[in-house]
Design an enzyme around this catalytic site. Structure first.
Site, mmCIF file in Angstrom:
data_model
loop_
_atom_site.group_PDB
_atom_site.id
_atom_site.type_symbol
_atom_site.label_atom_id
_atom_site.label_comp_id
_atom_site.label_asym_id
_atom_site.label_seq_id
_atom_site.Cartn_x
_atom_site.Cartn_y
_atom_site.Cartn_z
ATOM 1 C CG ASP A 8 -28.255 -7.220 16.825
ATOM 2 O OD1 ASP A 8 -29.591 -6.556 16.892
ATOM 3 O OD2 ASP A 8 -27.405 -7.436 16.044
ATOM 4 C CG ASP A 10 -32.034 -11.222 14.367
ATOM 5 O OD1 ASP A 10 -32.096 -11.980 14.802
ATOM 6 O OD2 ASP A 10 -32.868 -9.760 14.111
ATOM 7 N N GLY A 45 -30.745 -4.855 10.937
ATOM 8 C CA GLY A 45 -31.085 -3.881 12.284
ATOM 9 C C GLY A 45 -32.107 -2.822 11.911
ATOM 10 C CE LYS A 116 -42.878 -4.363 15.414
ATOM 11 N NZ LYS A 116 -43.660 -3.998 14.881
ATOM 12 C CG ASN A 117 -40.034 -12.799 14.637
ATOM 13 O OD1 ASN A 117 -41.573 -13.498 15.477
ATOM 14 N ND2 ASN A 117 -39.698 -12.244 14.042
ATOM 15 C CG ASP A 169 -24.874 -8.687 12.252
ATOM 16 O OD1 ASP A 169 -25.581 -7.373 13.255
ATOM 17 O OD2 ASP A 169 -25.586 -8.917 11.765
HETATM 18 C C1 BG6 Z 1 -33.763 -7.230 12.917
HETATM 19 C C2 BG6 Z 1 -32.745 -7.068 11.772
HETATM 20 O O1 BG6 Z 1 -32.369 -7.525 13.904
HETATM 21 O O2 BG6 Z 1 -35.034 -7.202 13.463
HETATM 22 C C3 BG6 Z 1 -33.664 -6.988 10.688
HETATM 23 O O3 BG6 Z 1 -31.937 -6.530 11.956
HETATM 24 C C4 BG6 Z 1 -34.889 -7.475 11.026
HETATM 25 O O4 BG6 Z 1 -32.688 -7.191 9.641
HETATM 26 C C5 BG6 Z 1 -35.504 -6.537 12.129
HETATM 27 O O5 BG6 Z 1 -35.741 -6.690 10.336
HETATM 28 C C6 BG6 Z 1 -37.442 -6.802 12.680
HETATM 29 O O6 BG6 Z 1 -37.097 -8.264 12.646
HETATM 30 P P1 BG6 Z 1 -38.820 -8.987 13.294
HETATM 31 O O7 BG6 Z 1 -38.141 -10.243 13.641
HETATM 32 O O8 BG6 Z 1 -39.831 -7.902 13.900
HETATM 33 O O9 BG6 Z 1 -39.566 -8.558 11.452
HETATM 34 MG MG MG Z 2 -28.428 -7.849 13.655
#
Ligand code: BG6
Ligand code: MG
Length: 214
Positions: A8, A10, A45, A116-117, A169
């Site tokens: 994973d 984040d 997650g 998505k980031n 995590d």
């Molecule tokens: C996960 C995070 O990796 O990505 C979440 O743990 C988050 O907290 C999810 O909401 C979606 O992320 P993003 O960047 O597409 O908003």
């Molecule tokens: Mg995570």
């Protein structure tokens, strides 16, 4: 026998989980909701929209699908601003060495993030070369705790679930790994991540000799 490791992003490779938290906290305050760290565990997650829905449920607030989209975008705008300052030095200590030692032992390595980031974060950290494949939130229909993301990562690497170990995590992530039929190393507290095969405080604490005794 473990032949692939799936990470994973984040909270496992870098503390972007904190940036998600402060962005959601900022948004929650617009609804007079005080988002605590305990609440935040539920957001880890899971997808952006699902995270927003969990926050709205806390405040007993109903929004149209259109408004949800609007607020989710607002949070993402802040998150994207926060992460632009990320530097390669912010990667958790010992993580590149751990992944490299796995690669040296011929294990395949994947990234599997609901975000998505994720591609932008990986680019800012300059660690693309550590992964054989990367799966992110744009490539899946169901986010964790659904096992889809880990099953996709395993199939892209060419392994069956029992040959894979997941580093996670989030409680939802540990559940997803277990549902996928994979071993799981939890990164965080044993109270939160009790369903993992092993729980460590930091990703860099993992020793590769532990792989086949999980
Ligand atoms: C996960 C995070 O990796 O990505 C979440 O743990 C988050 O907290 C999810 O909401 C979606 O992320 P993003 O960047 O597409 O908003
Ligand atoms: Mg995570």
């Amino acid at each position: 026998m473990i032949r692939a490791a799936i990470f994973d992003l984040d909270g496992v490779i870098i503390d972007t989980a904190h940036y998600h938290y402060i962005a959601w906290k900022r948004l929650a305050s617009e609804f007079a909701i005080n988002l605590t760290k305990e609440h935040n565990e539920l957001l880890k997650g899971v997808s952006r929209i699902r995270s927003l829905e969990i926050i709205l449920e806390l405040g007993n607030i109903q929004l149209s699908e259109e408004d949800k989209e609007l607020y989710a975008n607002k949070k993402n705008g802040w998150f994207v601003e926060y992460i632009e300052s990320i530097r390669p030095e912010e990667i958790f200590s010992g993580v590149p060495e751990l992944i490299q030692s796995m690669r040296d032992q011929s294990l395949k390595v994947a990234l599997a993030s609901s975000s998505k980031n994720a591609p932008r974060v990986i680019e800012l950290l300059k660690i693309e070369r550590l992964f054989d494949t990367m799966v992110d939130g744009t490539m899946i229909t169901h986010t964790k705790p659904d096992p889809e993301i880990f099953l996709l990562a395993a199939s892209r690497l060419g392994f069956v679930p029992s040959e894979c170990v997941v580093f996670e995590d989030a409680e939802a992530g540990v559940e997803a790994a277990v549902a996928a039929g994979m071993k799981c190393v939890g990164v965080g507290s044993p109270e939160q991540l009790g369903k993992a095969n092993q729980v460590i405080a930091r990703t860099g604490d993992f020793r590769i000799s532990q792989l086949n005794v999980l």
